[in-house]
Write a protein that holds these residues in place. Structure first.
Motif, PDB file in Angstrom:
ATOM      1  N   LEU A 122       0.827  -1.208   0.000  1.00  0.00           N
ATOM      2  CA  LEU A 122       0.000   0.000   0.000  1.00  0.00           C
ATOM      3  C   LEU A 122       0.862   1.260   0.000  1.00  0.00           C
ATOM      4  CD1 LEU A 122      -2.863  -0.889   2.536  1.00  0.00           C
ATOM      5  CD2 LEU A 122      -2.991  -0.813   0.040  1.00  0.00           C
ATOM      6  N   ALA A 123       1.934   1.240   0.810  1.00  0.00           N
ATOM      7  CA  ALA A 123       2.841   2.394   0.851  1.00  0.00           C
ATOM      8  C   ALA A 123       3.493   2.613  -0.509  1.00  0.00           C
ATOM      9  CB  ALA A 123       3.898   2.190   1.931  1.00  0.00           C
ATOM     10  N   ASP A 124       3.939   1.524  -1.151  1.00  0.00           N
ATOM     11  CA  ASP A 124       4.572   1.633  -2.465  1.00  0.00           C
ATOM     12  C   ASP A 124       3.621   2.204  -3.507  1.00  0.00           C
ATOM     13  OD1 ASP A 124       7.215   0.845  -2.104  1.00  0.00           O
ATOM     14  OD2 ASP A 124       6.703  -1.271  -2.145  1.00  0.00           O
ATOM     15  N   ILE A 125       2.357   1.792  -3.441  1.00  0.00           N
ATOM     16  CA  ILE A 125       1.362   2.303  -4.383  1.00  0.00           C
ATOM     17  C   ILE A 125       1.169   3.803  -4.185  1.00  0.00           C
ATOM     18  CG2 ILE A 125      -1.108   2.281  -4.946  1.00  0.00           C
ATOM     19  CD1 ILE A 125      -1.024  -0.773  -4.524  1.00  0.00           C
ATOM     20  N   ALA A 126       1.083   4.232  -2.916  1.00  0.00           N
ATOM     21  CA  ALA A 126       0.933   5.664  -2.626  1.00  0.00           C
ATOM     22  C   ALA A 126       2.140   6.445  -3.147  1.00  0.00           C
ATOM     23  CB  ALA A 126       0.776   5.880  -1.124  1.00  0.00           C
ATOM     24  N   PHE A 127       3.353   5.900  -2.936  1.00  0.00           N
ATOM     25  CA  PHE A 127       4.558   6.559  -3.428  1.00  0.00           C
ATOM     26  C   PHE A 127       4.563   6.606  -4.960  1.00  0.00           C
ATOM     27  CE2 PHE A 127       6.774   4.615   0.514  1.00  0.00           C
ATOM     28  CZ  PHE A 127       6.265   5.614   1.325  1.00  0.00           C
ATOM     29  N   ALA A 128       4.093   5.529  -5.585  1.00  0.00           N
ATOM     30  CA  ALA A 128       4.090   5.456  -7.048  1.00  0.00           C
ATOM     31  C   ALA A 128       3.171   6.507  -7.657  1.00  0.00           C
ATOM     32  CB  ALA A 128       3.662   4.054  -7.502  1.00  0.00           C
ATOM     33  N   VAL A 129       2.017   6.741  -7.035  1.00  0.00           N
ATOM     34  CA  VAL A 129       1.083   7.750  -7.540  1.00  0.00           C
ATOM     35  C   VAL A 129       1.749   9.118  -7.559  1.00  0.00           C
ATOM     36  CG1 VAL A 129      -1.061   8.988  -7.043  1.00  0.00           C
ATOM     37  CG2 VAL A 129      -1.001   6.499  -6.867  1.00  0.00           C
ATOM     38  N   ASP A 130       2.441   9.471  -6.447  1.00  0.00           N
ATOM     39  CA  ASP A 130       3.144  10.752  -6.384  1.00  0.00           C
ATOM     40  C   ASP A 130       4.162  10.871  -7.511  1.00  0.00           C
ATOM     41  OD1 ASP A 130       1.732  10.818  -4.040  1.00  0.00           O
ATOM     42  OD2 ASP A 130       3.471  10.605  -2.722  1.00  0.00           O
ATOM     43  N   SER A 131       4.982   9.829  -7.671  1.00  0.00           N
ATOM     44  CA  SER A 131       6.062   9.867  -8.658  1.00  0.00           C
ATOM     45  C   SER A 131       5.530   9.948 -10.084  1.00  0.00           C
ATOM     46  CB  SER A 131       6.951   8.624  -8.510  1.00  0.00           C
ATOM     47  OG  SER A 131       7.568   8.597  -7.251  1.00  0.00           O
ATOM     48  N   ILE A 132       4.499   9.142 -10.378  1.00  0.00           N
ATOM     49  CA  ILE A 132       3.962   9.113 -11.744  1.00  0.00           C
ATOM     50  C   ILE A 132       3.367  10.464 -12.124  1.00  0.00           C
ATOM     51  CG2 ILE A 132       2.123   8.150 -13.188  1.00  0.00           C
ATOM     52  CD1 ILE A 132       2.623   5.474 -11.718  1.00  0.00           C
ATOM     53  N   LEU A 133       2.574  11.058 -11.218  1.00  0.00           N
ATOM     54  CA  LEU A 133       1.958  12.352 -11.522  1.00  0.00           C
ATOM     55  C   LEU A 133       3.014  13.426 -11.728  1.00  0.00           C
ATOM     56  CD1 LEU A 133      -1.131  12.387  -9.131  1.00  0.00           C
ATOM     57  CD2 LEU A 133      -1.145  12.277 -11.624  1.00  0.00           C
ATOM     58  N   ALA A 134       4.053  13.432 -10.875  1.00  0.00           N
ATOM     59  CA  ALA A 134       5.124  14.420 -11.030  1.00  0.00           C
ATOM     60  C   ALA A 134       5.853  14.208 -12.355  1.00  0.00           C
ATOM     61  CB  ALA A 134       6.101  14.321  -9.859  1.00  0.00           C
ATOM     62  N   ALA A 135       6.124  12.950 -12.702  1.00  0.00           N
ATOM     63  CA  ALA A 135       6.831  12.647 -13.952  1.00  0.00           C
ATOM     64  C   ALA A 135       5.991  13.040 -15.164  1.00  0.00           C
ATOM     65  CB  ALA A 135       7.179  11.158 -14.007  1.00  0.00           C
ATOM     66  N   VAL A 136       4.696  12.750 -15.120  1.00  0.00           N
ATOM     67  CA  VAL A 136       3.805  13.098 -16.231  1.00  0.00           C
ATOM     68  C   VAL A 136       3.776  14.614 -16.420  1.00  0.00           C
ATOM     69  CG1 VAL A 136       1.387  13.169 -16.958  1.00  0.00           C
ATOM     70  CG2 VAL A 136       2.389  11.021 -16.156  1.00  0.00           C
ATOM     71  N   ALA A 137       3.674  15.351 -15.305  1.00  0.00           N
ATOM     72  CA  ALA A 137       3.629  16.811 -15.396  1.00  0.00           C
ATOM     73  C   ALA A 137       4.913  17.371 -16.003  1.00  0.00           C
ATOM     74  CB  ALA A 137       3.400  17.412 -14.012  1.00  0.00           C
ATOM     75  N   LEU A 138       6.060  16.790 -15.646  1.00  0.00           N
ATOM     76  CA  LEU A 138       7.338  17.253 -16.200  1.00  0.00           C
ATOM     77  C   LEU A 138       7.465  16.926 -17.692  1.00  0.00           C
ATOM     78  CD1 LEU A 138       9.903  16.356 -13.380  1.00  0.00           C
ATOM     79  CD2 LEU A 138       9.360  18.648 -14.240  1.00  0.00           C
ATOM     80  N   ALA A 139       6.931  15.777 -18.096  1.00  0.00           N
ATOM     81  CA  ALA A 139       7.135  15.306 -19.476  1.00  0.00           C
ATOM     82  C   ALA A 139       6.095  15.823 -20.466  1.00  0.00           C
ATOM     83  CB  ALA A 139       7.116  13.777 -19.502  1.00  0.00           C
ATOM     84  N   MET A 140       4.967  16.318 -19.969  1.00  0.00           N
ATOM     85  CA  MET A 140       3.861  16.641 -20.874  1.00  0.00           C
ATOM     86  C   MET A 140       4.173  17.740 -21.878  1.00  0.00           C
ATOM     87  SD  MET A 140       0.386  16.242 -18.630  1.00  0.00           S
ATOM     88  CE  MET A 140      -0.585  17.160 -19.812  1.00  0.00           C
ATOM     89  N   THR A 141       5.052  18.689 -21.501  1.00  0.00           N
ATOM     90  CA  THR A 141       5.349  19.781 -22.429  1.00  0.00           C
ATOM     91  C   THR A 141       6.561  19.481 -23.312  1.00  0.00           C
ATOM     92  OG1 THR A 141       6.579  20.859 -20.649  1.00  0.00           O
ATOM     93  CG2 THR A 141       4.328  21.613 -21.030  1.00  0.00           C
ATOM     94  N   LEU A 142       7.111  18.266 -23.202  1.00  0.00           N
ATOM     95  CA  LEU A 142       8.197  17.876 -24.099  1.00  0.00           C
ATOM     96  C   LEU A 142       7.671  17.763 -25.531  1.00  0.00           C
ATOM     97  CD1 LEU A 142       9.965  15.067 -21.998  1.00  0.00           C
ATOM     98  CD2 LEU A 142      10.964  17.264 -22.665  1.00  0.00           C
ATOM     99  N   PRO A 143       8.513  18.057 -26.521  1.00  0.00           N
ATOM    100  CA  PRO A 143       8.059  17.906 -27.911  1.00  0.00           C
ATOM    101  C   PRO A 143       7.852  16.438 -28.255  1.00  0.00           C
ATOM    102  CG  PRO A 143      10.417  18.414 -27.828  1.00  0.00           C
ATOM    103  CD  PRO A 143       9.903  18.561 -26.423  1.00  0.00           C
TER     104      PRO A 143
END
Length: 260
Positions: A122-143
């Protein structure tokens, strides 16, 4: 692929590795505390099962979110979530230091092996959600690249997000001790890491407000070079402040609080 695009992707990947490293260190310390009551062999198994589950969850959720990444409601929820966890963590760190002691008292009721594995999962899943959302936000404006799409996302963006998440898991398992010791000697880096998460939440909020179906701000600004420069300048400023404005601690971290 164009050299400028490769450099931009490489820069975002380096940022993801740095952010994943700091977040993984904090997460690894939590996991180490959760499993430290188990015998050595069971402790390693519990962490292995938890990390294996986190890998499956990260890949599956990233594949799902790749189809939803351009839906402005999903972007808005992601932005609010990142802002919430950043503000909540920093507020607890600064104003509610006694929370850690209260949690430690709860942990004295020790779970068995599979109960511990479930908690780690459960802890790993919670950590994964944080990481994935942050990564998606960083990558979304890439060409976009000329790589074939994976799921509903450009192949290059998918791979850089997946690589960042995978490296985060590797850091959590094999290099966590270094980052945990670094956070212990430079505690301001932990606050800086979550401040960066909050700032990434702001980035996702700007993308949401600039979405063509929302139109509160200009779509061109949300994807502009000027906004990228502002974003990365502030991000680097937060990281430097976390490093240089922290008094270095010399006290050693107890061995039992170190991840395996």
């Amino acid at each position: 692929m164009d050299v400028s695009i490769l450099l931009e992707y490489g820069w975002v990947l380096l940022l993801l590795i740095g952010l994943e490293g700091l977040l993984a260190a904090d997460n690894a310390l939590v996991l180490a505390i959760m499993v430290k009551h188990l015998p050595d062999e069971e402790r390693r198994k519990a962490l292995f099962y938890g990390l294996a589950g986190a890998f499956v969850f990260r890949f599956g959720s990233l594949f799902i979110i790749s189809f939803l990444v351009d839906v402005w409601q999903v972007q808005a929820i992601g932005a609010l979530y990142l802002l919430f966890i950043a503000i909540n963590h920093i507020a607890r760190k600064l104003y509610f230091k006694n929370k850690g002691e209260q949690k430690e008292g709860v942990e004295k009721k020790k779970a068995g092996f599979w109960g511990t594995v479930f908690k780690v999962e459960l802890a790993d899943i919670a950590f994964a959600v944080d990481s994935i959302l942050a990564a998606v936000a960083l990558a979304m404006t890439l060409p976009n690249t000329n790589l074939p799409p994976i799921g509903g996302m450009d192949g290059g963006k998918f791979l850089v997000i997946f690589a960042g998440g995978l490296i985060g898991l590797i850091i959590m398992r094999f290099a966590a001790n270094f980052f945990v010791k670094l956070l212990h000697s430079k505690p301001g880096l932990e606050i800086a890491a979550f401040a960066i998460v909050g700032w990434v939440g702001v980035k996702l909020a700007v993308l949401t407000l600039g979405h063509k179906d929302v139109g509160v701000i200009s779509y061109d600004f949300a994807h502009s070079t000027e906004w990228k420069l502002i974003f990365y300048t502030v991000l680097i400023g937060i990281a430097l402040a976390g490093w240089f404005l922290t008094k270095e601690k010399n006290s050693a971290l107890p061995e039992e609080d170190l991840p395996l």
